[in-house]
Scaffold this motif. Structure first.
Motif, mmCIF file in Angstrom:
data_model
loop_
_atom_site.group_PDB
_atom_site.id
_atom_site.type_symbol
_atom_site.label_atom_id
_atom_site.label_comp_id
_atom_site.label_asym_id
_atom_site.label_seq_id
_atom_site.Cartn_x
_atom_site.Cartn_y
_atom_site.Cartn_z
ATOM 1 N N TYR B 157 0.815 -1.085 -0.233
ATOM 2 C CA TYR B 157 0.215 0.061 -0.171
ATOM 3 C C TYR B 157 0.965 1.447 -0.064
ATOM 4 N N PHE B 202 -8.765 9.336 -3.952
ATOM 5 C CA PHE B 202 -9.896 8.381 -3.290
ATOM 6 C C PHE B 202 -9.888 7.044 -4.472
ATOM 7 N N ASN B 203 -8.728 6.835 -4.936
ATOM 8 C CA ASN B 203 -8.624 5.841 -6.025
ATOM 9 C C ASN B 203 -7.491 4.766 -5.453
ATOM 10 N N LEU B 204 -7.266 3.562 -6.042
ATOM 11 C CA LEU B 204 -6.390 2.779 -5.966
ATOM 12 C C LEU B 204 -5.588 2.490 -7.423
ATOM 13 N N LEU B 205 -4.471 2.243 -7.489
ATOM 14 C CA LEU B 205 -3.729 2.049 -8.920
ATOM 15 C C LEU B 205 -2.780 0.926 -8.682
ATOM 16 N N PRO B 206 -3.142 -0.212 -9.410
ATOM 17 C CA PRO B 206 -2.508 -1.503 -9.116
ATOM 18 C C PRO B 206 -1.247 -1.376 -10.040
ATOM 19 N N VAL B 247 0.833 -1.794 -4.908
ATOM 20 C CA VAL B 247 -0.432 -1.077 -5.406
ATOM 21 C C VAL B 247 -0.205 0.575 -4.867
ATOM 22 N N VAL B 249 -1.701 4.070 -3.287
ATOM 23 C CA VAL B 249 -2.825 4.431 -2.473
ATOM 24 C C VAL B 249 -2.883 5.927 -2.086
ATOM 25 N N PRO B 250 -3.878 6.648 -2.053
ATOM 26 C CA PRO B 250 -3.867 7.858 -1.693
ATOM 27 C C PRO B 250 -3.446 8.544 -0.386
ATOM 28 N N VAL B 251 -2.163 8.208 -0.197
ATOM 29 C CA VAL B 251 -1.408 8.478 0.946
ATOM 30 C C VAL B 251 -0.136 9.298 0.558
ATOM 31 N N VAL B 252 0.073 10.401 1.717
ATOM 32 C CA VAL B 252 1.199 11.126 0.926
ATOM 33 C C VAL B 252 2.546 10.620 1.351
#
Lengths: 354, 354
Positions: B157, B202-206, B247, B249-252
């Motif tokens: 993540y 607000f999305n996930l990019l694998p 993946v 994830v929208p975390v900084v």
């Protein structure tokens, strides 16, 4: 479809899933005589749109289930435990989208693409599985049927809307506060009922629901137990090994799952798996990494489908593969699967308490 | 520490990692004679704070490496390939935080907690592993030493700052646009060099980095190959099986990893694993689910530590366990590990090209 018309009650009409239950029911093939919207006393009297009608929410009480044929319930486990037996007593068949009855051996736990044949054994209540379980078994079942399934290791990336309407609002408000460098005190996530609340904006919370003493969360055990019940029917605990890590991510709608699985047949190839998934019911295969085609939550939101991509072999373990599975947790994970079960009950003429 | 003072050059001083390289170097135990900040011609002349000095960024050219003892490089693989051999030719030892030399058999790939003993074999260049690899091997190595390690299945993540400063800004701008219901066209993520760009808010990019023809991303293969090189030293491909799903994830800041692993010794218990991790170098154990204590990116950001929690046994597979690992991808995943290698080189008196 039989020519009979049905009176359907939605229990928990005002929640995040309730809104979608109304939409999905309005779009369904079920011939409707009447729709009743039920909620707590607090919401009674509220007016909501259903298709082209305006309906008034009634307070859920045992008597309102008189003359109801089908109940679609999504108002929390304690509400289902209180009211569904009352509804069944009055002749209504209930599809329950809470965890209240899922592991009851008298209650079929159904994902229509996987085990619609279990519906005929119902005693008045059918359980809808947990959102994270549903999309995984939709993707695994066609592979299991062809190649046999020995083990599943899943890591989830779960959207905040799965924790309800207030959690959803918390994500949006907290994200805005973070961008504005303002303080924000979370009050819902990771789990409203637990002691501590942590930010989810730009963060990851490896807690969904509360923890057992063995260190697993309820959500993780739900995925393990429900997957076995749905795919095996006979609850043979040894036949498929399942283990899970469930994590909440700052996504609004659409759960992601990194699914690693061991097939019994070691001759299976990625091309065979893709061909099977492409034709499987309820699945849209999005698997072309060279052209950057893979499932994403923002694309899955609003669809009834389960999206599967990134199918890959583990080069070091014959028969072991990865796939990335995404679905709208409020639709296939909740409202659509519930209405889909109701459609199956109507199709199989099973809307009666035996 | 020897009494010698060192001239240290930072190549790529203006990037997201470069900023942290300066901070970490300023806080390090390395006795500094001079610090040189190097970047592309575009950034030359820019003034940056280093400790209590103001330094002027110089353009990277072969000649500027004259009289430099140590180079800390984080300006991209092509820049490292161009300049590090020139620096080595001029007698500088280089710690490279790009993927340019990681799998070169002449180049030690080092995480000091795991394989600091490899530093003595350097020929002028030492490679810093990929961010997602580092925090995982820090957590796995003490368990491997005690119980033996047979297999690792990891789902990552990964925070957006790992894709650089422009990706970081894209996440913030895109998130604000989404909250405002405004259109926003992504231009960086998932990977600046690839054809398609997708929203991460607000999305996930694998997808992290580009894909190989086998369906794995470069990032996934990095985790697989680097983990083996670091933990085994001899590159014995069969000794530890590793497979990964990466993946975004929208975390900084702060990568999360759900690590599932099979130990050779089936008598290992969760309590033993926790005890080992608690005392292991570079690790902070945060593992008390009953009190909702577990690693979170927003808590890990700014720390040099690797945080480990949610240690659990797979009830159906003897010797198999889960853990959840979080670390600041810009510090332990990049700048701190690079400076930590430099400190080790100084400690072991290895700052010379053999």
């Amino acid at each position: 479809m039989p020519s009979r018309d049905y009176t359907v009650a939605i229990l928990g009409a005002t929640g995040a899933v309730g809104t979608r239950l109304m939409e999905q029911l309005a779009q369904s093939k079920i011939p409707l005589k009447q729709v009743k919207l039920l909620a707590s006393a607090r919401s009674a009297g509220k007016k909501l749109k259903f298709a082209d009608q305006t309906l008034t929410v009634e307070e859920a009480r045992p008597e309102v289930f008189e003359n109801v044929d089908l109940v679609l319930a999504s108002a929390g486990g304690s509400v289902s435990k209180q009211f569904l037996p009352e509804a069944v007593k009055r002749g209504a068949v209930c599809v329950d989208n809470t965890s209240a009855f899922r592991m009851d051996p008298q209650v079929p736990l159904v994902v229509p693409e996987v085990n619609a044949q279990q519906l005929k054994y119902h005693h008045g209540i059918i359980a809808n599985p947990n959102c994270s379980t549903i999309q995984m078994v939709v993707a695994l079942e066609p592979l299991r049927q062809r190649f046999g399934l020995q083990q599943v290791v899943v890591s989830t990336y779960q959207a905040v809307s799965g924790a309800g309407r207030r959690a959803w609002q918390e994500l949006l408000d907290e994200t805005q506060a973070q961008l504005d460098k303002q303080a924000y005190t979370p009050e819902i996530l990771p789990t409203a009922s637990d002691a501590q609340h942590y930010p989810i904006a730009f963060n990851l919370l490896p807690q969904i629901d509360v923890f057992e003493t063995d260190g697993y969360s309820h959500e993780e055990w739900k995925m393990i137990h429900e997957t076995k019940k749905i795919m095996l029917n006979d609850m043979d605990a040894e036949a498929i090994k399942v283990t899970a890590t469930c994590v909440r991510v700052p996504v609004v709608i659409g759960h992601g799952e990194a699914v690693y699985f061991q097939l019994a047949d070691h001759t299976a190839t990625v091309a065979q798996l893709q061909a099977i998934l492409k034709q499987a019911p309820g699945i849209t295969l999005q698997d072309d990494p060279q052209h950057q085609i893979y499932p994403q939550p923002i694309q899955a939101a609003g669809s009834r489908q389960t999206f599967v991509g990134r199918v890959r072999a583990d080069a070091e373990n014959p028969g072991a593969f990865h796939m990335w599975v995404v679905s709208d947790n409020l639709l296939k994970g909740a409202a659509w699967n519930t209405v889909q079960i109701a459609e199956e009950l109507v199709n199989q003429d099973l809307v009666r308490v035996p």
